[in-house]
Scaffold this active site. Structure first.
Site, PDB file in Angstrom:
ATOM      1  N   GLN A  19       0.912   8.234  -3.900  1.00 15.65           N
ATOM      2  CA  GLN A  19       1.779   7.764  -2.692  1.00 15.65           C
ATOM      3  C   GLN A  19       2.731   8.589  -2.476  1.00 15.65           C
ATOM      4  OE1 GLN A  19       1.294   5.389  -0.160  1.00 15.65           O
ATOM      5  NE2 GLN A  19      -0.954   5.698  -0.841  1.00 15.65           N
ATOM      6  N   HIS A  52       3.236  11.029   0.589  1.00 15.69           N
ATOM      7  CA  HIS A  52       4.155  10.239   1.638  1.00 15.69           C
ATOM      8  C   HIS A  52       5.770  10.395   1.215  1.00 15.69           C
ATOM      9  CE1 HIS A  52       0.893   8.809   3.685  1.00 15.69           C
ATOM     10  NE2 HIS A  52       0.189   8.231   2.546  1.00 15.69           N
ATOM     11  N   HIS A 108       0.706  -1.196   0.110  1.00 20.23           N
ATOM     12  CA  HIS A 108      -0.064   0.009  -0.094  1.00 20.23           C
ATOM     13  C   HIS A 108       0.902   1.287  -0.235  1.00 20.23           C
ATOM     14  CE1 HIS A 108      -3.658   2.370   2.108  1.00 20.23           C
ATOM     15  NE2 HIS A 108      -3.153   2.915   0.898  1.00 20.23           N
TER      16      HIS A 108
END
Ligand SMILES: *[C@@H]1O[C@H](CO)[C@@H](O)[C@H](O)[C@H]1NC(C)=O
Ligand SMILES: *[C@@H]1O[C@H](CO)[C@@H](O)[C@H](O)[C@H]1NC(C)=O
Ligand SMILES: *[C@@H]1O[C@H](CO)[C@@H](O)[C@H](O)[C@H]1NC(C)=O
Ligand SMILES: *[C@@H]1O[C@H](CO)[C@@H](O)[C@H](O)[C@H]1NC(C)=O
Ligand SMILES: *[C@@H]1O[C@H](CO)[C@@H](O)[C@H](O)[C@H]1NC(C)=O
Ligand SMILES: *[C@@H]1O[C@H](CO)[C@@H](O)[C@H](O)[C@H]1NC(C)=O
Ligand SMILES: *[C@@H]1O[C@H](CO)[C@@H](O)[C@H](O)[C@H]1NC(C)=O
Length: 228
Positions: free
Chosen positions: A113, A117, A61
């Site tokens: 992502q 992040h 993930h």
């Protein structure tokens, strides 16, 4: 003002400059969380069905720079993933980090992502290339493939109910006995294992116990027995 005063002044000014410079780009995380998701459970718990049938695998993930005492950092810079990075890692990322909800949009998943992040992962991981390559290494060469770890502990994904401690112990046998973070969701009344996370220190040099487990009362709490 004597020489001592001069030295004092210069030292103070210098310290102040160092403080300002370092605080303006201080790392905004104190640990990393590496999260893998069980594809069938992701599809079960998603409001819209997955376009393609899921594989019975845990895949990535994300790798998330995290804060143990406050809000997690996100969207730290506005840099985007270089197309060159995608080109060179695409074949490996498609296997370990697919967009389970929409397999026509892997690149979109990786880009989001990264934006949320990956941009916060400096100084440990300084570029998009280093960020994605590190995840590939963690899953493959560092053997943090959750499906494989569970399978080797004879915990097979056949949809039966499993003791949570068996799952935890299988992971802990592979990560220096540190506590993983497990996330479950209620699938028409049955708690189902959705995610397993490893946590690592700010250097990604050693595993740590994952902070912030989901507690009873949370919709993501995993009780003593869960479906996998
Ligand atoms: C974590 O969050 C707290 C509260 O917002 C903040 O004071 C602290 O600086 C953050 N930690 C890091 C490493 O950025
Ligand atoms: C990113 O871009 C947005 C919109 O242009 C801007 O508001 C924001 O401050 C930028 N963020 C950073 C971290 O530079
Ligand atoms: C942060 O990045 C994510 C992923 O690209 C995006 O969906 C979100 O809107 C961004 N948030 C902010 C505050 O820019
Ligand atoms: C992860 O482990 C599963 C189960 O052993 C295996 O089928 C899969 O190929 C592995 N993935 C990679 C990229 O090695
Ligand atoms: C499911 O797998 C477990 C091992 O994880 C095994 O003990 C059990 O017998 C299997 N059940 C079925 C119905 O296949
Ligand atoms: C789980 O779902 C069932 C039925 O869908 C519901 O009755 C139950 O309250 C739910 N439990 C939790 C913890 O959300
Ligand atoms: C990070 O690595 C450096 C050098 O190996 C070490 O001195 C430091 O203690 C490490 N930090 C953490 C949080 O493990």
């Amino acid at each position: 003002m004597g020489i001592t005063g001069m030295i004092y002044m210069v030292t103070m000014v210098f310290s102040l400059i160092v403080l300002i410079l370092s605080s303006s780009k201080a790392q905004q995380y104190d640990y990393f969380q590496f999260t893998q998701q069980y594809q069938p459970a992701v599809c079960n718990s998603n409001p819209t069905p997955c376009k393609d049938s899921p594989d019975k695998l845990f895949t990535v993930h994300g790798l998330w720079p995290s804060n143990s005492s406050g809000p997690h950092p996100h969207n730290c810079t506005n840099t985007t993933v270089k197309s060159q990075t995608i080109r060179s890692l695409k074949a490996q990322l498609e296997i370990i980090w697919p967009n389970v909800l929409n397999r026509n949009d892997h690149v979109g998943f990786w880009s989001r992502q990264w934006a949320k992040h990956g941009t916060c992962a400096s100084p440990a991981l300084k570029s998009d290339m280093q960020y994605f390559q590190t995840v590939i290494n963690m899953y493959t060469t560092q053997k943090q493939n959750v499906s494989k770890i569970l399978s080797r502990a004879n915990i097979k994904p056949n949809g039966t109910t499993k003791a949570l401690t068996d799952i935890q112990n299988a992971i802990r046998n592979r990560n220096n006995n540190m506590m993983p973070k497990l996330k479950c969701k209620n699938n028409s009344g049955i708690p189902e294992l959705v995610e397993v996370s490893f946590c690592g220190d700010s250097n990604l040099t050693q595993f740590i116990n994952c902070p912030h487990p989901f507690l009873p009362g949370s919709p993501y709490f995993c009780p003593g027995h869960v479906q996998y």
